[in-house]
Design a protein around this motif. Structure first.
Motif, PDB file in Angstrom:
ATOM      1  N   HIS A 196       0.815  -1.158   0.157  1.00  0.00           N
ATOM      2  CA  HIS A 196       0.029  -0.006  -0.037  1.00  0.00           C
ATOM      3  C   HIS A 196       1.206   1.398   0.000  1.00  0.00           C
ATOM      4  N   THR A 197       0.704   1.966  -0.876  1.00  0.00           N
ATOM      5  CA  THR A 197       1.479   3.425  -0.371  1.00  0.00           C
ATOM      6  C   THR A 197       1.014   4.615  -0.136  1.00  0.00           C
ATOM      7  N   SER A 198       1.668   5.632   0.403  1.00  0.00           N
ATOM      8  CA  SER A 198       1.924   6.564   1.458  1.00  0.00           C
ATOM      9  C   SER A 198       0.228   7.084   0.793  1.00  0.00           C
ATOM     10  N   GLN A 199       0.007   7.044  -0.459  1.00  0.00           N
ATOM     11  CA  GLN A 199      -1.212   7.733  -0.865  1.00  0.00           C
ATOM     12  C   GLN A 199      -2.316   6.970  -0.491  1.00  0.00           C
ATOM     13  N   ILE A 201      -2.560   4.936   2.363  1.00  0.00           N
ATOM     14  CA  ILE A 201      -2.442   4.981   3.322  1.00  0.00           C
ATOM     15  C   ILE A 201      -3.302   6.147   3.765  1.00  0.00           C
ATOM     16  N   ASP A 305       2.609  -4.597   2.994  1.00  0.00           N
ATOM     17  CA  ASP A 305       4.409  -4.927   2.267  1.00  0.00           C
ATOM     18  C   ASP A 305       4.805  -6.034   2.104  1.00  0.00           C
TER      19      ASP A 305
ATOM     20  N   ASP B 247       1.324  11.397  -5.501  1.00  0.00           N
ATOM     21  CA  ASP B 247       1.580  10.076  -5.245  1.00  0.00           C
ATOM     22  C   ASP B 247       2.529  10.102  -5.374  1.00  0.00           C
ATOM     23  N   LEU B 250       4.397  12.192  -1.463  1.00  0.00           N
ATOM     24  CA  LEU B 250       3.747  11.778  -0.921  1.00  0.00           C
ATOM     25  C   LEU B 250       4.762  10.306  -0.315  1.00  0.00           C
ATOM     26  N   HIS B 251       5.111   9.747  -1.593  1.00  0.00           N
ATOM     27  CA  HIS B 251       5.865   8.177  -1.416  1.00  0.00           C
ATOM     28  C   HIS B 251       7.880   8.989  -0.691  1.00  0.00           C
ATOM     29  N   PHE B 254       6.875  10.544   2.751  1.00  0.00           N
ATOM     30  CA  PHE B 254       7.080   9.720   3.390  1.00  0.00           C
ATOM     31  C   PHE B 254       6.663   8.314   3.673  1.00  0.00           C
ATOM     32  N   GLY B 255       6.573   7.944   2.120  1.00  0.00           N
ATOM     33  CA  GLY B 255       6.981   6.167   1.619  1.00  0.00           C
ATOM     34  C   GLY B 255       5.713   5.342   2.728  1.00  0.00           C
ATOM     35  N   ARG B 256       6.420   4.468   2.869  1.00  0.00           N
ATOM     36  CA  ARG B 256       5.371   3.533   4.076  1.00  0.00           C
ATOM     37  C   ARG B 256       6.827   3.965   5.290  1.00  0.00           C
TER      38      ARG B 256
END
Lengths: 400, 400
Positions: A196-199, A201, A305, B247, B250-251, B254-256
């Protein structure tokens, strides 16, 4: 021969023990046979509710597991008893459909953490005699897959002919292929991703905060108080629903069209059709879905992930796999974009897996996998026929 | 010479009549001098709060109006007294900046319907003695621009050298060019559109429903009850904030990544950095913005479709315009995508307008216009210099 002839008779027509759970096939596992969860908790007793379609062959080699998405359910090809609506994937699954139930034995189970019979936050906690609420351990995609594997064991099936699903269903497909490579002959993750990507989430977190902001949520203990955080859940659904459609499909379907009137009203009622459509989506959703389940199932997706359990190296998830993959994405899907499917395909290529990849032209956004997209059906049908030949079982239309 | 030497002395340092409105320059229009609104209502008395920077030249030919976005304010280049934070566009506006306040006279006014001094839903309704709430007529982008034109009249300025703004600010720029073509020498709509799309409306509707679902909203009459729908407003802000970023950004940002810990907590606290970031955005927003203003200003954007007042033909909005345009979009802006800017450019081309169009490479999404994007600054600076020469005024660094 009834569709469920291979299901032990004692399990037929068992009703789940929650008053509001509709009838479904159900397997109950006693406390002595718990489910080991990623959180480290042993969940037991626990239960899994499912539907089957078609007939399992004597060799038990024609079983297809369909994995449902966030707000889906086990009623993939039959009427949902809560909503009275047709199965959510009747375009794909049924007699003569790409997943032909005249030919394959199709299983679909409600996910762990859900609200249609499988153990979830609305289930009675045997330790307290009240619904779990937030006392249910947090569930992961791998936990969902573990529970499905236990169901498949119970049905006496060693290797599934195929595992298929879209969105969160596709995450489960990938997890199945990684966790049980010998039990998955073919895998079809559609509009999915290995993480799941940051967006992703971020949008889920908005929905969860909307639910938790509703004073009727009451820390998750609303059922005992006989209230429901319907307003918060409706907002969560509305926010999510926008992400399931493409800008283009919204433009085509609604544009700036006004609702039942010629002019702007200069007020805050639903002036635009898109507004009343979204409000309707929110309002009807709360009749069929439990707010705490929404928290649990979105959390499972956020936690996903697949590379994490393989030292951060995604190809390792599929090392030496013999599974045949068909990976599918849609051009206008910005929630699970083609780039995420390509990441999966690259990982599969890196281990020389057998993989087809199809990016399908569609302007319907993420929801495309649920809609009438002929190229998707043709692709699935072709892939299934090829896989059937490889497995040495007849494809639909062929003699045994 | 003080910055506001061209503002009538009597209006200096006037405080707005709401207790919580911070000090700002203010013009009050009496009931006999109402504002005619698109809804057909005459709003009066009414007031507009604004800030100015730099010095108006003797010819009054160096005035630039900056139009702010949804949650912006008049403090474009000076500390916001509510938040204590620097002006929202200090990278763009100030001494030696692309909009050089050593050279130009910059005006920025709080929009009609806003909550920082200009008449909005928190303003006292003279008929009732209580805040307007939803009794304030619905406001449009054209109404905002009308109110700004009255301010510009008041300042004795006939023609603005430039009108510039991003997002909703860019909508106002386009409306200025259409409504008052002779009063706008140059127009710079950034990350904007000539209409709000169905998807734009959808996201706004989610935010409004989140606010209205909060029991503290009380039909808009929360101020009298001394409560605020902070939870609903925070959810609205969170939902909107996700749409302001790409996207990709954000990646990258922050990423995950997890929040202050090594492992997942298997709970519903903010596990991921993106979650705590969003929660923080929501929580801080409610301290600086009024929930009803959020309803009004989002509604104004939803209602915006510039072609509507020109028989649905967008080029007609700019017929025979002598205004010089610089239209700007960002590659990763999916909320106001380049395609919407191109629509504006095509309409301008259709009437042979003087237009430059620049799509700027940026991975920061819609918020790019607020950020440090050097190509944007260089483009603005170049355009401003060219426009200054065309107008016969010296550009920054040149002698008069």
């Amino acid at each position: 021969m009834p569709a469920d002839s291979n299901t032990p008779a004692a399990l037929n027509d068992v009703k789940a023990n929650e008053a509001e759970t509709p009838s479904s096939r159900l397997v109950r596992f006693p406390a002595e046979d718990p489910l080991e969860l990623d959180s480290g908790t042993r969940l037991g007793p626990w239960q899994i509710a499912y539907e089957t379609y078609g007939t399992l062959n004597a060799e038990k080699s024609n079983a297809i597991l369909v994995c449902h998405a966030l707000t889906g359910d086990q009623y993939v090809a039959s009427t949902n008893p809560v909503t009275g609506k047709p199965g959510w994937w009747q375009l794909m699954v049924g007699p003569g459909k790409p997943i032909d139930t005249d030919h394959y034995f199709v299983i679909c189970a409600n996910v762990l953490g859900g609200c249609l019979g499988t153990t979830g936050p609305a289930t009675i906690n045997p330790e307290t005699g009240t619904p779990y609420g937030l006392d249910l351990p947090v569930i992961t995609i791998r936990d969902m897959v573990r529970s499905q594997a236990r169901l498949v064991d119970h049905l006496g099936i060693e290797t599934l002919f195929a595992v298929i699903g879209g969105s969160m269903g596709g995450m489960q497909v990938l997890q199945w292929a990684a966790s049980y490579p010998d039990r998955v002959f073919a895998a079809v993750p559609i509009a999915a991703a290995a993480r799941h990507t940051s967006q992703n989430i971020a949008f889920h977190e908005v929905g969860r905060q909307a639910i938790m902001a509703d004073p009727n949520w009451r820390g998750g203990n609303y059922i005992g108080d006989n209230v429901r955080p319907t307003k918060g859940l409706a907002v969560a659904r509305m926010a999510a629903h926008v992400t399931y459609m493409s800008d283009e499909s919204l433009h085509q379907k609604f544009g700036r069209n006004l609702q039942d009137r010629e002019n702007l009203t200069f007020g805050f009622d639903a002036d635009f059709q898109i507004e009343s459509y979204l409000r309707h989506q929110g309002m009807t959703f709360v009749d069929r879905f439990d707010a705490n389940s929404y928290l649990y199932v979105t959390r499972a997706m956020d936690y996903f992930d697949l590379s994490q359990e393989f030292d951060g190296v995604l190809p390792n998830a599929f090392e030496k796999t013999a599974t045949r993959f068909c990976v599918m994405s849609f051009t206008s899907d910005w929630l699970f974009p083609t780039s995420e499917s390509r990441r999966v395909v690259k990982a599969l290529n890196a281990v020389a897996a057998n993989v087809s990849f199809v990016e399908i032209e569609s302007d319907r956004g993420h929801d495309s996998f649920l809609l009438d997209v002929p190229e998707m059906f043709e692709t699935i049908q072709g892939f299934m026929t090829g896989a059937a030949h490889a497995r040495g079982i007849p494809a639909p239309g062929e003699k045994a």
